[in-house]
Design a protein around this motif. Structure first.
Motif, PDB file in Angstrom:
ATOM      1  N   GLN A 161       0.697  -1.097   0.025  1.00 19.20           N
ATOM      2  CA  GLN A 161       0.008  -0.096   0.129  1.00 19.20           C
ATOM      3  C   GLN A 161       0.887   0.939  -0.078  1.00 19.20           C
ATOM      4  N   ARG A 179       0.897  -5.999   9.844  1.00 21.53           N
ATOM      5  CA  ARG A 179       0.993  -4.620   9.189  1.00 21.53           C
ATOM      6  C   ARG A 179       2.476  -4.140   9.573  1.00 21.53           C
ATOM      7  N   SER A 192      -2.171   0.647  -4.621  1.00 19.99           N
ATOM      8  CA  SER A 192      -1.852  -0.520  -4.068  1.00 19.99           C
ATOM      9  C   SER A 192      -1.657  -1.644  -4.975  1.00 19.99           C
ATOM     10  N   ARG A 240      -9.033  -8.416  -4.837  1.00 17.29           N
ATOM     11  CA  ARG A 240      -9.346  -7.324  -3.844  1.00 17.29           C
ATOM     12  C   ARG A 240      -8.791  -7.803  -2.534  1.00 17.29           C
ATOM     13  N   TYR A 241      -7.917  -7.094  -2.098  1.00 18.10           N
ATOM     14  CA  TYR A 241      -7.282  -7.415  -0.546  1.00 18.10           C
ATOM     15  C   TYR A 241      -8.416  -7.123   0.205  1.00 18.10           C
ATOM     16  N   PRO A 242      -8.583  -7.964   1.309  1.00 17.46           N
ATOM     17  CA  PRO A 242      -9.840  -7.751   2.208  1.00 17.46           C
ATOM     18  C   PRO A 242      -9.284  -6.574   3.403  1.00 17.46           C
ATOM     19  N   ASP A 243     -10.478  -5.958   3.709  1.00 16.97           N
ATOM     20  CA  ASP A 243     -10.216  -4.836   4.832  1.00 16.97           C
ATOM     21  C   ASP A 243      -9.550  -5.088   5.935  1.00 16.97           C
ATOM     22  N   TYR A 244      -8.426  -5.451   6.009  1.00 12.33           N
ATOM     23  CA  TYR A 244      -7.587  -5.661   7.308  1.00 12.33           C
ATOM     24  C   TYR A 244      -7.691  -4.988   8.466  1.00 12.33           C
ATOM     25  N   ASN A 245      -7.935  -3.716   8.446  1.00 11.04           N
ATOM     26  CA  ASN A 245      -8.026  -2.698   9.252  1.00 11.04           C
ATOM     27  C   ASN A 245      -9.467  -3.082  10.219  1.00 11.04           C
ATOM     28  N   ALA A 246     -10.492  -3.609   9.488  1.00  9.54           N
ATOM     29  CA  ALA A 246     -11.677  -4.040  10.184  1.00  9.54           C
ATOM     30  C   ALA A 246     -11.586  -5.177  11.382  1.00  9.54           C
TER      31      ALA A 246
END
Length: 372
Positions: A161, A179, A192, A240-246
């Motif tokens: 990213q 991360r 990204s 599409r990369y998953p929303d890792y922040n969630a």
């Protein structure tokens, strides 16, 4: 076509790019190196159609040309020869290759270099430069957490990213997540992409641990890594990369400080007694004491140890996969680590107590349901 090259110089370069070649390939020509001679320079290529590598070195040659040479037999020959000049003579009609050393001759069947797959060229690319040791550290910190599940292709690579503020590298297999961010690695515009695991493993082996630069270029389909005289090109993962922040919990009221190597040693010992399917270990924290325990009911095995720690929070008992914790602690370098916990059913966050000024690192591990 004829050229002369040093045994050790050629072997060193070919070993660097040989990891690309698959042991069994649908196209037989992919089991070859492509040798291309141009103006006294030999460029060797290898590819598996997804990832390609090339390297160059100077040779004695009076004419240009190209030929595909079987990789395994050539490498095996070079490994057994003492360092000396080797003369390669290629028959332009049938592409037979004759290698002449000080005391012997070796013949092998080559192929027409024009039949070798085309290597992608950097077109319409955006570029940035990173110190090689920064990229090497980012790969080392994230690669272990990449998934092997081909049904979720996005997670089989590391998510790059890029932005003007810095670069973040993310890897997850749904059980653990890393991360890793750098403020000293910036891109002019935000973008990204996902780099596959194989390419990163090859980079990890080939990158020198110094502060020279690696040039990274990318477009919609490929990424190009260029350093020293080595080029690596890989097809990006189109997903599409998953929303890792969630999945990163934010209200973590309990914080545990502990010596990293002590905890790692304890986990290695205790996990011997855990269930071999779940690798479950239980961390029970109360006051300034951490109890690490495991049991395997099928074989009546159990073990527990007590470790000193600094803890701020209510008493908690939480289960983790010991293998994941050991992998995470292995990658972190600080003497002490901090566990941030918010409950026995929510992910635990592991942070180093010391890190470089330009970096930020967060490790996350999902809990395992406790045996009733």
């Amino acid at each position: 076509m004829k050229f002369i090259v040093s045994t050790q110089a050629l072997l060193k370069q070919l070993q660097t790019i040989s990891g690309v070649i698959a042991s069994s390939s649908v196209l037989p020509i992919l089991e070859n190196f492509l040798f291309e001679i141009k103006d006294g320079k030999l460029t060797a290529f290898s590819t598996d159609l997804e990832t390609s590598m090339s390297t160059s070195l100077s040779v004695e040659a009076k004419q240009n040309g190209r030929v595909a040479i079987p990789a395994k037999i050539l490498l095996d020959t070079l490994k057994t020869l003492p360092d000396q000049p080797l003369t390669f003579t290629v028959d332009d009609k049938n592409f037979g290759v004759e290698i002449t050393s000080e005391n012997g001759k070796y013949r092998l069947a080559g192929e027409n270099g024009d039949d070798f797959p085309k290597i992608p060229v950097a077109e319409d690319v955006t570029s940035l430069q990173l110190p090689t040791n920064v990229l090497l550290k980012a790969i080392t910190k994230t690669l272990f957490a990449v998934s092997n599940d081909e049904l979720r292709p996005a997670m089989t690579g590391v998510f790059f990213q890029l932005s003007p503020e810095g670069t973040t590298f993310v890897a997850t297999d749904a059980h653990k997540l890393v991360r890793y961010s750098r403020t000293d690695a910036r891109s002019e515009k935000a973008t990204s992409f996902i780099v596959p695991k194989k390419a990163l493993n090859l980079l990890k082996s080939a990158l020198p641990n110094d502060d020279n630069s690696v040039n990274i270029s990318y477009n919609n389909s490929n990424a190009f890594f260029e350093f020293n005289n080595i080029n690596l090109i890989c097809r990006l993962i189109d997903a599409r990369y998953p929303d890792y922040n969630a999945v990163i919990p934010v209200n973590n009221n309990s914080k545990l400080n502990i010596d990293r190597s002590e905890l790692q040693g304890s986990l290695r010992r205790i996990s011997i007694y855990s269930n071999k399917t779940t690798n479950q270990v239980v961390l029970k924290i109360s006051g300034s004491e951490l109890q690490v325990s495991a049991q395997d009911l099928d074989f009546s095995n159990e073990a527990n140890e007590r470790l000193n720690c600094t803890y701020d929070g209510g008493d908690v008992e939480i289960g983790f996969n010991a293998k994941f914790l050991i992998e995470i602690l292995n990658v972190l370098e600080s003497d002490e680590v901090v566990f941030e916990l918010s409950g026995p059913t929510r992910a635990g966050i592991i942070l180093p107590t010391e890190k470089d000024d330009n970096e930020d690192i967060l490790m996350l591990v999902m809990p395992v349901m406790l045996n009733s």
